[in-house]
Design a protein around this motif. Structure first.
Motif, PDB file in Angstrom:
ATOM      1  N   PHE A  19      28.374  27.997  33.371  1.00  0.00           N
ATOM      2  CA  PHE A  19      29.053  26.955  34.153  1.00  0.00           C
ATOM      3  C   PHE A  19      29.746  25.937  33.259  1.00  0.00           C
ATOM      4  N   THR A  20      29.053  25.419  32.240  1.00  0.00           N
ATOM      5  CA  THR A  20      29.629  24.347  31.429  1.00  0.00           C
ATOM      6  C   THR A  20      30.856  24.832  30.652  1.00  0.00           C
ATOM      7  N   SER A  21      30.805  26.051  30.132  1.00  0.00           N
ATOM      8  CA  SER A  21      31.974  26.578  29.414  1.00  0.00           C
ATOM      9  C   SER A  21      33.134  26.825  30.368  1.00  0.00           C
ATOM     10  N   TYR A  22      32.820  27.202  31.608  1.00  0.00           N
ATOM     11  CA  TYR A  22      33.862  27.387  32.623  1.00  0.00           C
ATOM     12  C   TYR A  22      34.539  26.051  32.937  1.00  0.00           C
ATOM     13  N   VAL A  23      33.737  24.981  33.095  1.00  0.00           N
ATOM     14  CA  VAL A  23      34.295  23.652  33.349  1.00  0.00           C
ATOM     15  C   VAL A  23      35.235  23.244  32.219  1.00  0.00           C
ATOM     16  N   ALA A  24      34.799  23.472  30.975  1.00  0.00           N
ATOM     17  CA  ALA A  24      35.634  23.118  29.821  1.00  0.00           C
ATOM     18  C   ALA A  24      36.934  23.917  29.807  1.00  0.00           C
ATOM     19  N   ALA A  25      36.845  25.208  30.166  1.00  0.00           N
ATOM     20  CA  ALA A  25      38.044  26.052  30.190  1.00  0.00           C
ATOM     21  C   ALA A  25      39.041  25.574  31.246  1.00  0.00           C
ATOM     22  N   VAL A  26      38.520  25.187  32.413  1.00  0.00           N
ATOM     23  CA  VAL A  26      39.399  24.666  33.468  1.00  0.00           C
ATOM     24  C   VAL A  26      40.034  23.356  33.026  1.00  0.00           C
ATOM     25  N   ALA A  27      39.248  22.517  32.354  1.00  0.00           N
ATOM     26  CA  ALA A  27      39.747  21.208  31.928  1.00  0.00           C
ATOM     27  C   ALA A  27      40.902  21.315  30.943  1.00  0.00           C
ATOM     28  N   GLN A  28      40.899  22.378  30.128  1.00  0.00           N
ATOM     29  CA  GLN A  28      41.964  22.509  29.134  1.00  0.00           C
ATOM     30  C   GLN A  28      42.977  23.601  29.476  1.00  0.00           C
ATOM     31  N   SER A  29      42.878  24.145  30.688  1.00  0.00           N
ATOM     32  CA  SER A  29      43.823  25.183  31.087  1.00  0.00           C
ATOM     33  C   SER A  29      45.197  24.584  31.339  1.00  0.00           C
TER      34      SER A  29
END
Length: 264
Positions: A234-244
């Motif tokens: 979940f946390t890595s997914y949030v980070a990926a969305v934040a920098q997409s």
């Protein structure tokens, strides 16, 4: 009534069990939904809570194959064109403005076009979608909510002939599930429910560490669902969305204004 809680011995109400076991269904069986079931679902949704008793929402049943196909294309979800029941839910102040005008109210100055009542209507619409989904699940149906109708709002407005003071909010596909997926994990309750005030960040110095177990649960879920490309957590997914990369779908506030609402 259904399952019994191990903590209290109390039987779990069926509605609560339905909500606790909610899943998104993306593939439906080739089976029509009985008309009386559809009517019961819609009657249930009509009792949804509504701000100031304005019932500022409406829903379109999408039956035309060409319109269904284009909505599916806009949503990037081709299978939705074959859902037994497909809705687009709308903020609808057009009806109320017509009533006001018939009773002598100047439409240009009417508060029904205000940002406040637009967002109240938006909330009413989301509640109606949720009520429709829950009622459908009570009949053994499954559903998928389509926020992706916002991928091309101007085209949805054109396609559905939406008049001024009507705005698309969500699509909803309903049908008998062809397959029921595994229940998807959710963030720990202590990170979503708080007492009285929002917790200070000092209470949890590192959310990544605090959510490590949830990360593992999410990874394991997606590894079972898609072994060739599982989600790390979940946390890595949030980070990926934040920098997409930002996908510009247009100025939504301008589109709301173009439909006759005042959002300034």
């Amino acid at each position: 009534m259904s399952d019994t809680s191990a903590d209290t011995g109390r039987e779990m109400p069926e509605t609560v069990e339905i909500l606790q076991n909610r899943r998104t269904i993306r593939k439906f069986a080739d089976r029509p939904i009985e008309p009386d079931v559809i009517d019961a679902i819609e009657q249930a949704a009509r009792q949804t809570a509504t701000s100031e008793s304005l019932s500022a929402w409406s829903a379109l049943r999408i039956k035309d194959p060409e319109i269904r196909s284009e909505i599916a294309h806009i949503c990037g979800f081709e299978r939705i064109a074959h859902a037994p029941l497909l809705y687009v839910f709308l903020v609808d102040q057009h009806r109320n403005l017509r009533i006001a005008q018939e009773l002598g109210v100047d439409a240009e100055s009417a508060s029904l076009r205000s940002a406040n009542l637009f967002f109240q209507g938006y909330a009413d619409t989301v509640l109606a979608v949720h009520a429709t989904e829950t009622a459908a699940e009570a009949f053994g149906l499954g559903a998928v909510i389509l926020g992706s109708v916002h991928n091309d709002i101007p085209r949805i407005i054109e396609l559905l002939h939406l008049p001024k003071n009507v705005f698309p909010v969500l699509g909803l596909g309903i049908g008998y599930p062809e397959k029921t997926p595994e229940l998807k994990p959710r963030p720990p309750k202590e990170h979503q429910y708080f007492d009285d005030v929002y917790p200070d960040d000092a209470r949890t110095p590192s959310l990544v560490e605090a959510l490590s177990q949830y990360d593992r649960e999410v990874h394991d879920y997606y590894e079972r669902r898609n072994p060739s490309n599982p989600l790390p957590g979940f946390t890595s997914y949030v980070a990926a969305v934040a920098q997409s990369a930002f996908v510009d779908k247009g100025n939504i506030f301008q589109m709301i204004e173009d439909q006759g609402f005042r959002v300034d």
